[in-house]
Design a protein around this motif. Structure first.
Motif, mmCIF file in Angstrom:
data_model
loop_
_atom_site.group_PDB
_atom_site.id
_atom_site.type_symbol
_atom_site.label_atom_id
_atom_site.label_comp_id
_atom_site.label_asym_id
_atom_site.label_seq_id
_atom_site.Cartn_x
_atom_site.Cartn_y
_atom_site.Cartn_z
ATOM 1 N N SER A 182 0.825 -1.209 0.000
ATOM 2 C CA SER A 182 0.000 0.000 0.000
ATOM 3 C C SER A 182 0.861 1.262 0.000
ATOM 4 C CB SER A 182 -0.908 0.024 1.232
ATOM 5 O OG SER A 182 -1.590 1.253 1.306
ATOM 6 N N PRO A 183 0.456 2.272 -0.778
ATOM 7 C CA PRO A 183 1.180 3.546 -0.772
ATOM 8 C C PRO A 183 0.895 4.386 0.477
ATOM 9 C CG PRO A 183 -0.699 3.693 -2.234
ATOM 10 C CD PRO A 183 -0.620 2.251 -1.766
ATOM 11 N N ARG A 184 0.016 3.913 1.338
ATOM 12 C CA ARG A 184 -0.327 4.671 2.547
ATOM 13 C C ARG A 184 0.782 4.670 3.588
ATOM 14 N NH1 ARG A 184 -6.249 2.893 4.489
ATOM 15 N NH2 ARG A 184 -5.858 4.595 5.955
ATOM 16 N N TRP A 185 1.661 3.705 3.537
ATOM 17 C CA TRP A 185 2.705 3.585 4.559
ATOM 18 C C TRP A 185 3.717 4.713 4.430
ATOM 19 C CZ3 TRP A 185 0.849 0.557 7.963
ATOM 20 C CH2 TRP A 185 0.178 -0.609 7.628
ATOM 21 N N LYS A 186 4.094 5.301 5.546
ATOM 22 C CA LYS A 186 5.149 6.318 5.588
ATOM 23 C C LYS A 186 6.515 5.649 5.424
ATOM 24 C CE LYS A 186 6.958 10.366 6.758
ATOM 25 N NZ LYS A 186 6.749 11.595 6.033
ATOM 26 N N GLU A 187 6.664 4.491 6.068
ATOM 27 C CA GLU A 187 7.934 3.764 6.025
ATOM 28 C C GLU A 187 7.675 2.302 6.348
ATOM 29 O OE1 GLU A 187 12.407 4.288 7.825
ATOM 30 O OE2 GLU A 187 10.728 4.739 9.151
ATOM 31 N N ILE A 188 8.460 1.422 5.730
ATOM 32 C CA ILE A 188 8.423 -0.009 6.026
ATOM 33 C C ILE A 188 9.861 -0.462 6.236
ATOM 34 C CG2 ILE A 188 7.797 -2.320 5.225
ATOM 35 C CD1 ILE A 188 5.771 -0.944 3.327
ATOM 36 N N VAL A 189 10.109 -1.164 7.327
ATOM 37 C CA VAL A 189 11.438 -1.709 7.591
ATOM 38 C C VAL A 189 11.309 -3.186 7.947
ATOM 39 C CG1 VAL A 189 12.458 0.488 8.288
ATOM 40 C CG2 VAL A 189 11.413 -0.971 9.994
ATOM 41 N N GLU A 190 12.388 -3.924 7.762
ATOM 42 C CA GLU A 190 12.447 -5.332 8.136
ATOM 43 C C GLU A 190 13.508 -5.486 9.221
ATOM 44 O OE1 GLU A 190 12.745 -9.746 6.040
ATOM 45 O OE2 GLU A 190 13.545 -8.014 4.992
ATOM 46 N N PRO A 191 13.140 -5.257 10.506
ATOM 47 C CA PRO A 191 14.138 -5.286 11.579
ATOM 48 C C PRO A 191 14.753 -6.667 11.804
ATOM 49 C CG PRO A 191 11.943 -5.075 12.492
ATOM 50 C CD PRO A 191 11.807 -4.975 11.004
ATOM 51 N N VAL A 192 13.973 -7.708 11.542
ATOM 52 C CA VAL A 192 14.468 -9.083 11.587
ATOM 53 C C VAL A 192 13.871 -9.811 10.387
ATOM 54 C CG1 VAL A 192 14.772 -9.158 14.104
ATOM 55 C CG2 VAL A 192 12.620 -9.868 13.126
ATOM 56 N N PRO A 193 14.544 -10.824 9.881
ATOM 57 C CA PRO A 193 14.015 -11.527 8.709
ATOM 58 C C PRO A 193 12.591 -12.040 8.941
ATOM 59 C CG PRO A 193 16.284 -12.184 9.115
ATOM 60 C CD PRO A 193 15.852 -11.339 10.287
ATOM 61 N N GLY A 194 11.716 -11.732 7.987
ATOM 62 C CA GLY A 194 10.350 -12.212 8.048
ATOM 63 C C GLY A 194 9.409 -11.401 8.920
ATOM 64 N N ARG A 195 9.870 -10.275 9.442
ATOM 65 C CA ARG A 195 9.003 -9.396 10.255
ATOM 66 C C ARG A 195 9.160 -7.972 9.737
ATOM 67 N NH1 ARG A 195 5.727 -9.686 14.681
ATOM 68 N NH2 ARG A 195 5.596 -7.813 15.933
ATOM 69 N N TYR A 196 8.077 -7.453 9.184
ATOM 70 C CA TYR A 196 8.078 -6.132 8.578
ATOM 71 C C TYR A 196 7.302 -5.157 9.454
ATOM 72 C CZ TYR A 196 9.778 -8.560 4.481
ATOM 73 O OH TYR A 196 10.526 -9.319 3.626
ATOM 74 N N THR A 197 7.915 -4.045 9.743
ATOM 75 C CA THR A 197 7.303 -3.010 10.555
ATOM 76 C C THR A 197 6.847 -1.892 9.630
ATOM 77 O OG1 THR A 197 8.780 -3.601 12.362
ATOM 78 C CG2 THR A 197 7.673 -1.493 12.525
ATOM 79 N N HIS A 198 5.533 -1.636 9.646
ATOM 80 C CA HIS A 198 4.903 -0.649 8.766
ATOM 81 C C HIS A 198 4.445 0.543 9.601
ATOM 82 C CE1 HIS A 198 4.573 -4.508 6.729
ATOM 83 N NE2 HIS A 198 4.319 -3.876 5.605
ATOM 84 N N GLU A 207 -9.340 7.809 8.688
ATOM 85 C CA GLU A 207 -8.231 7.041 8.129
ATOM 86 C C GLU A 207 -8.123 5.644 8.738
ATOM 87 O OE1 GLU A 207 -5.119 10.579 6.951
ATOM 88 O OE2 GLU A 207 -5.286 9.993 9.061
ATOM 89 N N ILE A 208 -8.780 5.418 9.856
ATOM 90 C CA ILE A 208 -8.802 4.089 10.481
ATOM 91 C C ILE A 208 -9.976 3.348 9.856
ATOM 92 C CG2 ILE A 208 -8.816 2.805 12.652
ATOM 93 C CD1 ILE A 208 -7.930 5.494 13.990
ATOM 94 N N ASP A 209 -9.773 2.951 8.619
ATOM 95 C CA ASP A 209 -10.829 2.388 7.788
ATOM 96 C C ASP A 209 -10.715 0.866 7.705
ATOM 97 O OD1 ASP A 209 -8.570 2.074 6.219
ATOM 98 O OD2 ASP A 209 -9.219 3.478 4.667
ATOM 99 N N HIS A 210 -11.470 0.288 6.782
ATOM 100 C CA HIS A 210 -11.478 -1.171 6.613
ATOM 101 C C HIS A 210 -10.077 -1.711 6.323
ATOM 102 C CE1 HIS A 210 -12.844 -5.172 5.618
ATOM 103 N NE2 HIS A 210 -12.192 -5.088 4.479
ATOM 104 N N GLU A 211 -9.296 -0.994 5.528
ATOM 105 C CA GLU A 211 -7.946 -1.447 5.188
ATOM 106 C C GLU A 211 -7.070 -1.505 6.441
ATOM 107 O OE1 GLU A 211 -4.987 -0.733 1.483
ATOM 108 O OE2 GLU A 211 -5.645 1.105 2.497
ATOM 109 N N VAL A 212 -7.100 -0.466 7.254
ATOM 110 C CA VAL A 212 -6.309 -0.448 8.495
ATOM 111 C C VAL A 212 -6.783 -1.555 9.433
ATOM 112 C CG1 VAL A 212 -5.743 0.901 10.557
ATOM 113 C CG2 VAL A 212 -5.720 1.995 8.300
ATOM 114 N N ARG A 213 -8.080 -1.737 9.533
ATOM 115 C CA ARG A 213 -8.615 -2.789 10.394
ATOM 116 C C ARG A 213 -8.181 -4.184 9.907
ATOM 117 N NH1 ARG A 213 -12.686 -0.500 13.725
ATOM 118 N NH2 ARG A 213 -13.008 1.672 13.131
ATOM 119 N N SER A 214 -8.092 -4.361 8.600
ATOM 120 C CA SER A 214 -7.644 -5.665 8.090
ATOM 121 C C SER A 214 -6.162 -5.876 8.385
ATOM 122 C CB SER A 214 -7.943 -5.807 6.598
ATOM 123 O OG SER A 214 -7.151 -4.940 5.833
#
Length: 118
Positions: A76-92, A101-108
């Motif tokens: 999603s282009p909504r993310w300000k930043e995405i990092v992978e601090p450890v393999p297989g775990r992405y922090t968005h 802005e806390i819509d269906h997409e955020v809830r999912s």
């Protein structure tokens, strides 16, 4: 510290947090852990965090940032930043300025993170 004291004097940030907390409790049980810098939502491990960038940054910043941990990089282009601090775990990181802005997409995303943390 409680969520109320964390957000003291920050009404919009409090309202955003409250909407996120309601979205999470609609999914299932989670614990809230409040520190001086952030609030974490946990199951067996933490899956989402909120923090106020205005405490650390100057200028025009969002009242609240929602950080969500997923096992994949979301496109999603909504993310300000995405990092992978450890393999297989992405922090968005998602900047929030309105409750809408806390819509269906955020809830999912919250639901996916909640399941991943279980």
């Amino acid at each position: 510290m409680t969520p109320e004291t964390f957000f003291e004097g920050q009404e919009l940030a409090w309202q955003l947090f409250d909407e996120i907390w309601r979205a999470i409790t609609a999914i299932g049980d989670a614990q809230v852990h409040v520190t001086k810098s952030q609030i974490a939502f946990r199951r067996q491990k933490a899956f989402a965090w909120v923090w106020m960038p205005g405490r650390y940054l100057r200028g025009d910043v969002a009242p609240l940032v929602l950080t969500i941990g997923l096992c994949r990089r979301d496109a999603s282009p909504r993310w300000k930043e995405i990092v992978e601090p450890v393999p297989g775990r992405y922090t968005h990181h998602l900047e929030l300025t309105t409750i809408a802005e806390i819509d269906h997409e955020v809830r999912s995303w919250l639901h996916e993170a909640w399941e991943f943390a279980g």
